[in-house]
Design an enzyme around this catalytic site. Structure first.
Site, PDB file in Angstrom:
ATOM      1  N   ASP A 113      -4.102   5.886   6.023  1.00 41.87           N
ATOM      2  CA  ASP A 113      -4.630   7.146   6.541  1.00 41.87           C
ATOM      3  C   ASP A 113      -5.640   6.795   7.634  1.00 41.87           C
ATOM      4  O   ASP A 113      -5.266   6.538   8.779  1.00 41.87           O
ATOM      5  CB  ASP A 113      -5.240   7.889   5.350  1.00 41.87           C
ATOM      6  CG  ASP A 113      -5.707   9.288   5.662  1.00 41.87           C
ATOM      7  OD1 ASP A 113      -5.157   9.916   6.565  1.00 41.87           O
ATOM      8  OD2 ASP A 113      -6.637   9.763   4.982  1.00 41.87           O
TER       9      ASP A 113
ATOM     10  N   ARG B 159       1.621  12.029  -9.387  1.00 41.49           N
ATOM     11  CA  ARG B 159       2.123  10.688  -9.060  1.00 41.49           C
ATOM     12  C   ARG B 159       3.594  10.528  -9.445  1.00 41.49           C
ATOM     13  O   ARG B 159       4.336   9.774  -8.838  1.00 41.49           O
ATOM     14  CB  ARG B 159       1.330   9.618  -9.824  1.00 41.49           C
ATOM     15  CG  ARG B 159      -0.113   9.473  -9.398  1.00 41.49           C
ATOM     16  CD  ARG B 159      -0.704   8.217 -10.056  1.00 41.49           C
ATOM     17  NE  ARG B 159      -2.152   8.190  -9.978  1.00 41.49           N
ATOM     18  CZ  ARG B 159      -2.861   7.789  -8.924  1.00 41.49           C
ATOM     19  NH1 ARG B 159      -2.256   7.388  -7.838  1.00 41.49           N
ATOM     20  NH2 ARG B 159      -4.177   7.789  -8.949  1.00 41.49           N
TER      21      ARG B 159
ATOM     22  N   GLU C 227       0.851  -1.196   0.000  1.00 39.03           N
ATOM     23  CA  GLU C 227       0.000   0.000   0.000  1.00 39.03           C
ATOM     24  C   GLU C 227       0.882   1.240   0.000  1.00 39.03           C
ATOM     25  O   GLU C 227       2.018   1.207   0.477  1.00 39.03           O
ATOM     26  CB  GLU C 227      -0.921  -0.059   1.237  1.00 39.03           C
ATOM     27  CG  GLU C 227      -1.909   1.068   1.397  1.00 39.03           C
ATOM     28  CD  GLU C 227      -2.875   1.247   0.231  1.00 39.03           C
ATOM     29  OE1 GLU C 227      -2.420   1.606  -0.860  1.00 39.03           O
ATOM     30  OE2 GLU C 227      -4.090   1.073   0.438  1.00 39.03           O
ATOM     31  N   ASP C 228       0.365   2.316  -0.575  1.00 35.71           N
ATOM     32  CA  ASP C 228       1.150   3.549  -0.606  1.00 35.71           C
ATOM     33  C   ASP C 228       1.089   4.291   0.725  1.00 35.71           C
ATOM     34  O   ASP C 228       2.105   4.761   1.232  1.00 35.71           O
ATOM     35  CB  ASP C 228       0.685   4.459  -1.764  1.00 35.71           C
ATOM     36  CG  ASP C 228      -0.830   4.657  -1.819  1.00 35.71           C
ATOM     37  OD1 ASP C 228      -1.551   4.177  -0.915  1.00 35.71           O
ATOM     38  OD2 ASP C 228      -1.300   5.287  -2.785  1.00 35.71           O
TER      39      ASP C 228
ATOM     40  N   PHE D  38      -1.645  16.252   3.642  1.00 32.71           N
ATOM     41  CA  PHE D  38      -1.944  15.563   2.386  1.00 32.71           C
ATOM     42  C   PHE D  38      -0.696  15.577   1.513  1.00 32.71           C
ATOM     43  O   PHE D  38      -0.166  16.629   1.174  1.00 32.71           O
ATOM     44  CB  PHE D  38      -3.113  16.220   1.653  1.00 32.71           C
ATOM     45  CG  PHE D  38      -3.704  15.303   0.624  1.00 32.71           C
ATOM     46  CD1 PHE D  38      -4.674  14.374   0.986  1.00 32.71           C
ATOM     47  CD2 PHE D  38      -3.253  15.326  -0.686  1.00 32.71           C
ATOM     48  CE1 PHE D  38      -5.195  13.495   0.041  1.00 32.71           C
ATOM     49  CE2 PHE D  38      -3.772  14.453  -1.631  1.00 32.71           C
ATOM     50  CZ  PHE D  38      -4.742  13.536  -1.262  1.00 32.71           C
TER      51      PHE D  38
HETATM   52  P1  IMP Z   1      -7.564   5.077   4.200  1.00 37.35           P
HETATM   53  O1  IMP Z   1      -8.566   4.060   3.786  1.00 37.35           O
HETATM   54  O2  IMP Z   1      -8.212   6.279   4.831  1.00 37.35           O
HETATM   55  O3  IMP Z   1      -6.443   4.515   5.052  1.00 37.35           O
HETATM   56  O4  IMP Z   1      -6.954   5.687   2.883  1.00 37.35           O
HETATM   57  C1  IMP Z   1      -6.031   5.071   2.162  1.00 37.35           C
HETATM   58  C2  IMP Z   1      -5.999   5.615   0.757  1.00 37.35           C
HETATM   59  O5  IMP Z   1      -6.348   7.000   0.679  1.00 37.35           O
HETATM   60  C3  IMP Z   1      -4.596   5.525   0.244  1.00 37.35           C
HETATM   61  O6  IMP Z   1      -4.347   4.300  -0.380  1.00 37.35           O
HETATM   62  C4  IMP Z   1      -4.524   6.680  -0.729  1.00 37.35           C
HETATM   63  O7  IMP Z   1      -4.984   6.294  -1.993  1.00 37.35           O
HETATM   64  C5  IMP Z   1      -5.484   7.699  -0.164  1.00 37.35           C
HETATM   65  N1  IMP Z   1      -4.774   8.731   0.639  1.00 37.35           N
HETATM   66  C6  IMP Z   1      -4.807   8.894   1.971  1.00 37.35           C
HETATM   67  N2  IMP Z   1      -4.039   9.917   2.366  1.00 37.35           N
HETATM   68  C7  IMP Z   1      -3.481  10.409   1.235  1.00 37.35           C
HETATM   69  C8  IMP Z   1      -2.550  11.495   0.992  1.00 37.35           C
HETATM   70  O8  IMP Z   1      -2.053  12.200   1.884  1.00 37.35           O
HETATM   71  N3  IMP Z   1      -2.215  11.675  -0.311  1.00 37.35           N
HETATM   72  C9  IMP Z   1      -2.703  10.924  -1.337  1.00 37.35           C
HETATM   73  N4  IMP Z   1      -3.566   9.901  -1.145  1.00 37.35           N
HETATM   74  C10 IMP Z   1      -3.955   9.657   0.132  1.00 37.35           C
HETATM   75 MG    MG Z   2      -4.228   3.865  -2.340  1.00 35.80          MG
END
Ligand code: IMP
Ligand code: MG
Length: 173
Positions: free
Chosen positions: A101, A163, A97-98, A150
């Site tokens: 959050d 990206r 995963e990147d 962000f």
């Molecule tokens: P989560 O489900 O809230 O943990 O979100 C995860 C996904 O939200 C990541 O895989 C990203 O695609 C996107 N995301 C969350 N924070 C960021 C950020 O700071 N920049 C870009 N994408 C984000």
């Molecule tokens: Mg993602």
């Protein structure tokens, strides 16, 4: 519209950390084969750099799930947009995963993939924003913990842009 982007983590630092993670994974999976599940699209840059440096045999598959639209706020659930091509039963799997959050994406994804009976299932994330966590999802390998900002670059986008930046940057409004 162009945004101002400040460097948070330089390309050199990201690359060096990915080398460390690859070395750790190569040790942890010594004598095994590793199946990487890359979460499109953001994790692709990270996954390629990581995979190139892992010394045990690696196979890769790709999955697309959505929790975010074009904005900066999580929808609180995931939708599978592209399924895996291969079965994961009996495989040693790491989800790549990147960024974590809220943790919602990985919480739902881990449950989904656990149900397919892999031999083992771990998670690696390049970035973690622990302040934003609303689930108790646990990551096994993490590149960097970052503050609640962000970020873009190294695969991460804002409305599909940025990206291709080779570093992790912060988007200023
Ligand atoms: P989560 O489900 O809230 O943990 O979100 C995860 C996904 O939200 C990541 O895989 C990203 O695609 C996107 N995301 C969350 N924070 C960021 C950020 O700071 N920049 C870009 N994408 C984000
Ligand atoms: Mg993602």
């Amino acid at each position: 519209m162009e945004h101002q982007i400040d460097v948070m983590i330089s390309e050199e630092k990201v690359d060096a950390r990915i080398c460390e993670l690859a070395q750790q994974i190569s040790e942890d999976y010594a004598g095994k084969e590793l199946h990487l599940i890359v979460i499109l699209k953001g994790s692709v840059f990270f996954a390629c750099e990581l995979a190139k440096r892992i010394t045990v045999p690696v196979t890769m598959d790709f999955m697309s799930v959505s929790s975010y639209g074009n904005g900066m706020v999580s929808a609180g659930h995931i939708t599978v947009k592209k399924e895996l091509d291969e079965d994961i039963e009996g495989k040693d799997v790491i989800i790549v995963e990147d960024i974590v959050d809220s943790g919602n994406t990985l919480f739902h994804l881990r449950n989904l993939l656990e149900g397919r009976n892999p031999a083992s299932l771990k998670i690696i994330t390049l970035l973690d924003k622990p302040d934003r966590r609303v689930t108790d999802v646990i990551t096994d390998y993490c590149g960097f913990e970052i503050p609640d900002e962000f970020v873009v670059g190294y695969g991460l986008d804002y409305a599909q842009k940025y990206r291709n930046l080779p570093y992790i940057g912060v988007v200023k409004a």
